[in-house]
Write an enzyme that holds these catalytic residues in place. Structure first.
Site, mmCIF file in Angstrom:
data_model
loop_
_atom_site.group_PDB
_atom_site.id
_atom_site.type_symbol
_atom_site.label_atom_id
_atom_site.label_comp_id
_atom_site.label_asym_id
_atom_site.label_seq_id
_atom_site.Cartn_x
_atom_site.Cartn_y
_atom_site.Cartn_z
ATOM 1 N N ASP A 188 14.290 41.841 20.737
ATOM 2 C CA ASP A 188 14.012 40.401 20.779
ATOM 3 C C ASP A 188 12.726 40.037 20.022
ATOM 4 O O ASP A 188 12.444 38.852 19.805
ATOM 5 C CB ASP A 188 13.914 39.907 22.231
ATOM 6 N N ARG B 105 17.254 38.812 37.151
ATOM 7 C CA ARG B 105 17.735 39.867 38.045
ATOM 8 C C ARG B 105 17.232 39.657 39.472
ATOM 9 O O ARG B 105 17.939 39.938 40.441
ATOM 10 C CB ARG B 105 17.333 41.248 37.497
ATOM 11 N N LYS C 101 11.646 37.099 31.567
ATOM 12 C CA LYS C 101 12.946 36.428 31.703
ATOM 13 C C LYS C 101 13.999 37.377 32.275
ATOM 14 O O LYS C 101 14.728 37.022 33.207
ATOM 15 C CB LYS C 101 13.376 35.878 30.333
ATOM 16 N N SER C 102 14.079 38.587 31.719
ATOM 17 C CA SER C 102 15.104 39.547 32.187
ATOM 18 C C SER C 102 14.922 39.848 33.675
ATOM 19 O O SER C 102 15.896 39.928 34.429
ATOM 20 C CB SER C 102 14.982 40.869 31.413
ATOM 21 N N LYS D 99 23.009 37.490 18.717
ATOM 22 C CA LYS D 99 22.089 36.881 19.687
ATOM 23 C C LYS D 99 22.341 35.368 19.711
ATOM 24 O O LYS D 99 23.403 34.919 19.296
ATOM 25 C CB LYS D 99 20.639 37.224 19.327
ATOM 26 N N ARG E 191 29.233 34.101 21.384
ATOM 27 C CA ARG E 191 28.710 35.461 21.614
ATOM 28 C C ARG E 191 29.790 36.368 22.204
ATOM 29 O O ARG E 191 30.577 35.950 23.051
ATOM 30 C CB ARG E 191 27.455 35.402 22.507
HETATM 31 O O1 SPQ Z 1 19.976 36.342 27.702
HETATM 32 P P1 SPQ Z 1 20.100 36.294 26.229
HETATM 33 O O2 SPQ Z 1 20.505 34.937 25.768
HETATM 34 O O3 SPQ Z 1 20.989 37.363 25.662
HETATM 35 O O4 SPQ Z 1 18.608 36.539 25.649
HETATM 36 C C1 SPQ Z 1 18.008 37.512 24.742
HETATM 37 C C2 SPQ Z 1 16.658 36.837 24.261
HETATM 38 O O5 SPQ Z 1 16.301 36.875 23.096
HETATM 39 O O6 SPQ Z 1 15.984 36.328 25.142
HETATM 40 C C3 SPQ Z 1 18.885 37.903 23.548
HETATM 41 F F1 SPQ Z 1 19.198 36.981 22.768
HETATM 42 O O7 SPQ Z 1 17.569 38.683 25.431
HETATM 43 C C4 SPQ Z 1 18.442 39.723 25.915
HETATM 44 C C5 SPQ Z 1 18.172 41.011 25.157
HETATM 45 O O8 SPQ Z 1 18.371 40.865 23.778
HETATM 46 C C6 SPQ Z 1 18.134 39.908 27.392
HETATM 47 C C7 SPQ Z 1 18.620 41.211 27.932
HETATM 48 C C8 SPQ Z 1 18.649 41.415 29.400
HETATM 49 O O9 SPQ Z 1 17.958 40.689 30.146
HETATM 50 O O10 SPQ Z 1 19.377 42.330 29.843
HETATM 51 C C9 SPQ Z 1 19.008 42.256 27.126
HETATM 52 C C10 SPQ Z 1 19.054 42.157 25.656
HETATM 53 O O11 SPQ Z 1 20.387 41.917 25.241
HETATM 54 P P2 SPQ Z 1 21.466 43.107 25.060
HETATM 55 O O12 SPQ Z 1 22.647 42.416 24.420
HETATM 56 O O13 SPQ Z 1 20.810 44.094 24.154
HETATM 57 O O14 SPQ Z 1 21.801 43.651 26.357
#
Ligand code: SPQ
Length: 429
Positions: free
Chosen positions: A316, A28, A23-24, A343, A123
């Site tokens: 996560d 990107r 997903k991340s 989250k 959030r």
């Molecule tokens: O995108 P979102 O809603 O924040 O999704 C989460 C997840 O569980 O899928 C968090 F709830 O993932 C984030 C992760 O926790 C995705 C992410 C990223 O793609 O950069 C980074 C993490 O969050 P953070 O706040 O630590 O930067």
């Protein structure tokens, strides 16, 4: 809301699945492809609801994006050619879309408004808007720019030297994406390393970025060049089946194409520390992100302590690790994970409440949880809190309960793993 009754009668899990795209990295790939002028192609894309929200936002900025299953083609005029959006940019449930878009939009020459669903509205955004404002960004929103909806008046930005107060890849990435358009060299300093997909992908799109001892430097004004991105499988999605393979009796699962980026692989270390019967075969190629095939079998597990700098590498995965711990001999302690509170929902409260309903011995703490195992789990009515990771954790838990689990909302699972139940069906024996 789509409720779902999960009733599995002493199942075992056998067979193999190819884990869906990360997903991340999918987010990107679309963002960087939209910033770059020209064509970018993406394979292995995750067509989950969150990544589709990202695509929707860029279409409203005038970027042409075609999606065909897991293939995406982006044809962009480049960030300097984007149109001022006539509609609100809607980021759905996606924190990544919301926060990274703020960094991208801050340095444009137009006005835009960004908002998401009820979860996004709760959030914290100040962690991103504050450093962006130090760079000169003009962002207004509820509670002095702390919460969505947020209005961004694009403007010229200057560089920043920023020491990260929390380990967050979203904050780091928003600053770097703003830094790409800022005057001078932007520096981000991390005490604990968060996922580094942005840094890796900036290089893939031709940018010059230096990373040394937690210090990231990026010169502003660099142009990105369209390219091809092959998205690896998401270790955060694989984690549900890694745990399922370890806790469901008579199971052996092979997971192909699992991304094993060292900033994301905390779950592997935890499974190893807990004694899981697991084999990892790293794929040999020169891809930007390393991958592996992982085999996991039903395991005799022991409790462990999870704390400190491993936390950002598995943040996560903590909901599913909590379920794993209910089946391990002894006590598992999770500390330093207060980020879970901000989250999609407060994941400390959600995990402890819902696992307790199933009979687990779990106590929520200020920064984590304490779990005593092993415990037999039973069925109950549970809530996902609209959080995909809580939903999938409860679905895996239902494989080992002695009576049905009824969850209030299974639809949220499509946020990160639209084929989750198909994959589960493939493995059920
Ligand atoms: O995108 P979102 O809603 O924040 O999704 C989460 C997840 O569980 O899928 C968090 F709830 O993932 C984030 C992760 O926790 C995705 C992410 C990223 O793609 O950069 C980074 C993490 O969050 P953070 O706040 O630590 O930067």
């Amino acid at each position: 809301m789509t409720s779902k009754v999960l009733n599995y009668n002493n199942p075992s899990l056998q067979g193999s699945i190819t884990v869906p795209g990360d997903k991340s990295i999918s987010h990107r790939a679309v963002m960087f492809g939209a910033i770059a002028k020209g064509k970018t192609t993406v394979t292995g894309f995750l067509p989950g609801d969150d990544c589709l929200s990202t695509i929707d936002c860029f279409r409203k900025l005038g970027v042409k994006i075609e999606v065909d299953g897991t293939k995406v083609e982006i044809d962009s005029p480049g960030i300097d050619g984007w149109e001022e959006p006539k509609e609100v940019l809607y980021t759905g449930n996606s924190g990544t879309t919301t926060r990274l878009m703020l960094g991208i939009l801050a340095g444009t020459d137009f006005h835009s408004v960004i908002t998401g669903d009820d979860s996004i509205a709760k959030r914290p955004m100040a962690r991103v808007t504050n450093p962006l404002k130090q760079m000169g960004a003009q962002i207004a929103g509820r509670k002095n720019g702390e919460f969505t909806p947020l209005a961004i008046q694009g403007t010229k930005l200057k560089n920043i030297d920023y020491a990260m107060p929390v380990a967050s890849a979203q904050v780091k990435s928003a600053i770097l994406l703003a830094g790409l358009q800022a005057e001078g060299t932007t520096i981000v300093r991390e005490k604990e390393v968060s996922r580094d997909h942005t840094e890796r992908m900036l290089k893939q799109f031709g940018a010059n970025i230096e990373v040394e001892d937690g210090v990231i430097s990026l010169k502003g004004g660099q142009k990105l060049h369209g390219t091809h991105v092959d998205v690896p499988g998401d270790i955060s999605s694989a984690a549900f089946f890694l745990v399922a393979g370890a806790i469901v009796p008579n199971s052996e699962i092979l997971l192909k194409n699992v991304g094993i980026n060292p900033t994301r692989d905390g779950i592997i270390e935890v499974l190893q520390n807990m004694g899981a019967d697991m084999v990892i075969e790293e794929d040999i190629d020169d891809a930007a992100e390393p991958t592996a095939t992982i085999t996991i079998r039903t395991s005799n597990l022991k409790g462990t302590t999870i704390e400190g700098d491993i936390i950002p590498r598995l943040i996560d995965e903590i909901p599913i690790i909590a379920l794993l711990a209910t089946q391990a001999e002894g006590t598992t302690i999770i500390r330093d994970a207060q980020e879970l509170k901000v989250k999609e929902t407060d994941r400390i409260v959600a995990v402890a409440n819902e696992l307790k309903k199933l009979g687990a011995n779990i106590t929520a703490t200020d920064d984590g949880m304490i779990i005593h195992g092993p415990t037999k789990l039973h069925g109950a009515e549970v809530s996902t809190y609209g959080d995909h990771r809580i939903g999938m954790m409860l679905a895996i838990a239902s494989l080992i309960t002695d009576s049905p689990v009824e969850m209030d909302d299974a639809k949220c699972i499509a946020i990160s793993y639209p084929t989750f139940f198909e994959h589960l069906d493939l493995l059920l024996k």
